[in-house]
Enzyme design. Structure first.
Site, PDB file in Angstrom:
ATOM      1  N   GLU A  18      -8.312 -24.419  -1.981  1.00  0.00           N
ATOM      2  CA  GLU A  18      -7.841 -23.124  -2.501  1.00  0.00           C
ATOM      3  C   GLU A  18      -7.904 -23.181  -4.017  1.00  0.00           C
ATOM      4  OE1 GLU A  18      -3.993 -21.616  -1.009  1.00  0.00           O
ATOM      5  OE2 GLU A  18      -3.576 -20.914  -3.046  1.00  0.00           O
ATOM      6  N   GLU A  50       0.381 -27.032   0.093  1.00  0.00           N
ATOM      7  CA  GLU A  50       1.032 -27.384  -1.180  1.00  0.00           C
ATOM      8  C   GLU A  50       2.368 -28.103  -0.999  1.00  0.00           C
ATOM      9  OE1 GLU A  50       0.899 -23.778  -3.529  1.00  0.00           O
ATOM     10  OE2 GLU A  50      -1.283 -23.834  -3.642  1.00  0.00           O
TER      11      GLU A  50
END
Length: 543
Positions: free
Chosen positions: A320, A203
């Site tokens: 994810e 991220e």
């Protein structure tokens, strides 16, 4: 001759469509629907092991909105001897497991030649992500790999992409210091631990979470990883895949990164938490809203287009996806209702050529496939297992006509003839009787005019005497419902029977009902149906 059948089929399609939707069924709260499947060509193709789940680094002190939901579910402390845990993974034969998450970019790997003490994560709100650096002991890495080899899992390991970088004004700058990661990788090869893929970072794409890295720097760092893998795995085949960036989709950032890594990256990963924060009190409303669910299609579509129009050979994964960020929401993201969201995501992502979908989490937080303390499967575990066993690699175009509350997806069947149809009913009061049309050439359910429907439904059998009933082919149906009709239940019912592990920690058998293939597929309110139709051979599946 083919032209004749096509024209004749088109006529049949139109007539049956008209009858189906202009006549109202006399039974209360029952409507008709039609799934049209194009059997000529597959529209996409997934990996054989499409289902993937994650394991994270969060320690017990990780809390969200006053709730601490992680317990001992971290890679560093989860009980690897738990028999249910082992059996839950083995049941997939094979399950992909992605090891990573927010704290992966703060993990230090113990090395053979560095005797420094291996200090665990410690809560510190002044630190990035609210925790200090934490260390992965080599002894724990050994234990994890022994566990994964025993359970037959394929492992994707997320490396610390912030090593060596300085954080300035919300950006992580400078090149990746790969020395520590390289040490772990060399040790992994030395011990002959199989690694399906190495992923760089978590991220940090686009605006990032906590901090960000530019696309050009990320491309440079990923090339560094590629070169290390090529060197360390010299003579080893197949080599682990190179995966990045494991972040939220940002079209401009992803386009630049993909353009600069045409021969570097094997898989482009993105994360999905489209329901918002776990504390949101409207999660169930969003899950049951077809238009809200449709919203994520644009992300899949954009990424698919970027990959198709670039020179890369990389494919797309969801690396994810927990739906609701900050650990999910107890009795929502770990309850029956979440299977509506989860299975819809699996179906939708497949349509847009996503090869693998990693669910956050296998265990941990309030969105685990397994209960964090008991390891008992939550409803989504069984949804994932059924998908894995029934939905093959080839994705078919499936369009539903009727109520907007039905979600429909179709694949060629997994390791079997025929197709598997997935139907999700988001309506709380209405049963939908679903018929099937194929390619404008013929109707599977030729008897399913509204007149015949009243005499041809609910003839379910638990065991087939053979492959036919009275000369008619059969299909296998798996009806999933919540215990006592409670959407917040953590107990999944399959064909009216409660699914639970046995006294020895064994995963229950998932047995279908057998139905006459000439009858409609009846999808009850707030239910999910997998229908495997083995005798239906389509050109897309046989070619």
């Amino acid at each position: 001759m083919g032209s004749f059948f096509l024209q004749m089929g088109l006529f049949v399609w139109v007539v049956l469509f008209t009858f189906s939707f202009n006549l109202v069924d006399s039974r209360n709260d029952v409507v008709q629907g039609l799934v049209f499947i194009n059997g000529k060509n597959a529209i996409a193709k997934t990996d054989n092991e499409f289902i993937c789940a994650t394991m994270d680094w969060w320690p017990p002190e990780k809390c969200d909105y006053g709730t601490c939901s992680w317990g001992h579910a971290s890679l560093l402390n989860v009980d690897l001897d738990n028999i249910i845990f082992k059996n839950a993974i083995k049941a997939f034969s094979t399950l992909k497991i992605r090891l990573g998450g927010t704290l992966q970019d703060k993990v230090v790997y113990q090395t053979e030649h560095n005797p420094k003490p291996c200090i665990p994560f410690s809560k510190n709100t002044s630190e990035l992500f609210g925790f200090t650096e934490g260390c992965l002991p080599l002894s724990r890495w050994d234990q994890l790999n022994t566990f994964f080899q025993e359970t037959g899992a394929k492992i994707i390991f997320g490396l610390n992409a912030l090593a060596g970088k300085a954080i300035r004004d919300g950006s992580a700058v400078g090149p990746w210091d790969s020395e520590n990661a390289e040490s772990l990788m060399r040790y992994t090869v030395k011990k002959n631990y199989p690694m399906f893929a190495w992923e760089l970072g978590n991220e940090l794409s686009g605006s990032g979470v906590g901090t960000r890295v530019t696309a050009s720097q990320y491309a440079f760092d990923t090339m560094t990883l590629k070169n290390i893998v090529e060197e360390i795995y010299s003579g080893v085949e197949p080599k682990p895949l190179i995966i990045a960036p494991g972040g939220f989709f940002d079209a401009r950032w992803f386009k630049e990164f993909i353009a600069k890594t045409p021969e570097t990256v094997d898989v482009i990963t993105h994360h999905i938490y489209n329901l918002g924060p776990g504390v949101d009190q409207h999660l169930v409303e969003k899950i049951l809203d077809p238009s809200y669910l449709d919203g994520e299609a644009d992300t899949f579509k954009q990424l698919e287009n970027i990959l198709k129009t670039s020179i890369t050979s990389a494919s797309a994964w969801v690396g994810e996806a927990g739906g609701a960020y900050n650990s999910g929401h107890n009795l929502v993201t770990n309850a029956f209702v979440f299977s509506f969201w989860y299975l819809d995501q699996l179906g939708m992502s497949s349509v847009y050529d996503t090869k693998t979908y990693c669910r956050q989490t296998l265990i941990g937080g309030n969105y685990g496939l397994l209960n964090t303390t008991t390891f008992e499967p939550n409803p989504d575990y069984y949804s994932a297992l059924l998908w894995h066993r029934l939905m093959g690699r080839k994705v078919l175009s499936a369009n539903f006509t009727g109520t907007k509350k039905i979600r429909s997806y179709a694949h060629c069947a997994k390791e079997s003839k025929g197709i598997t149809l997935l139907l999700i009913n988001l309506d709380n009061t209405t049963t939908v009787d679903v018929s099937l049309a194929l390619n404008n050439t013929w109707m599977l359910n030729a008897l399913n005019s509204p007149i015949h429907r009243r005499h041809h439904r609910h003839h379910h059998h638990h065991k087939p005497h053979n492959s036919k009933f009275g000369g008619l082919n059969v299909r296998e149906e798996y009806h999933l419902t919540a215990k006592n009709g409670d959407l917040h239940s953590q107990v999944m019912m399959l064909n009216g029977e409660e699914l639970k592990v046995n006294a020895y920690g064994g995963i229950p058998q998932l047995k279908p009902l057998y139905a006459n293939a000439s009858e409609v597929i009846s999808v009850a309110p707030y239910s999910i149906v997998f229908a495997h139709i083995p005798h239906l051979t389509l050109y897309a599946c046989s070619n």
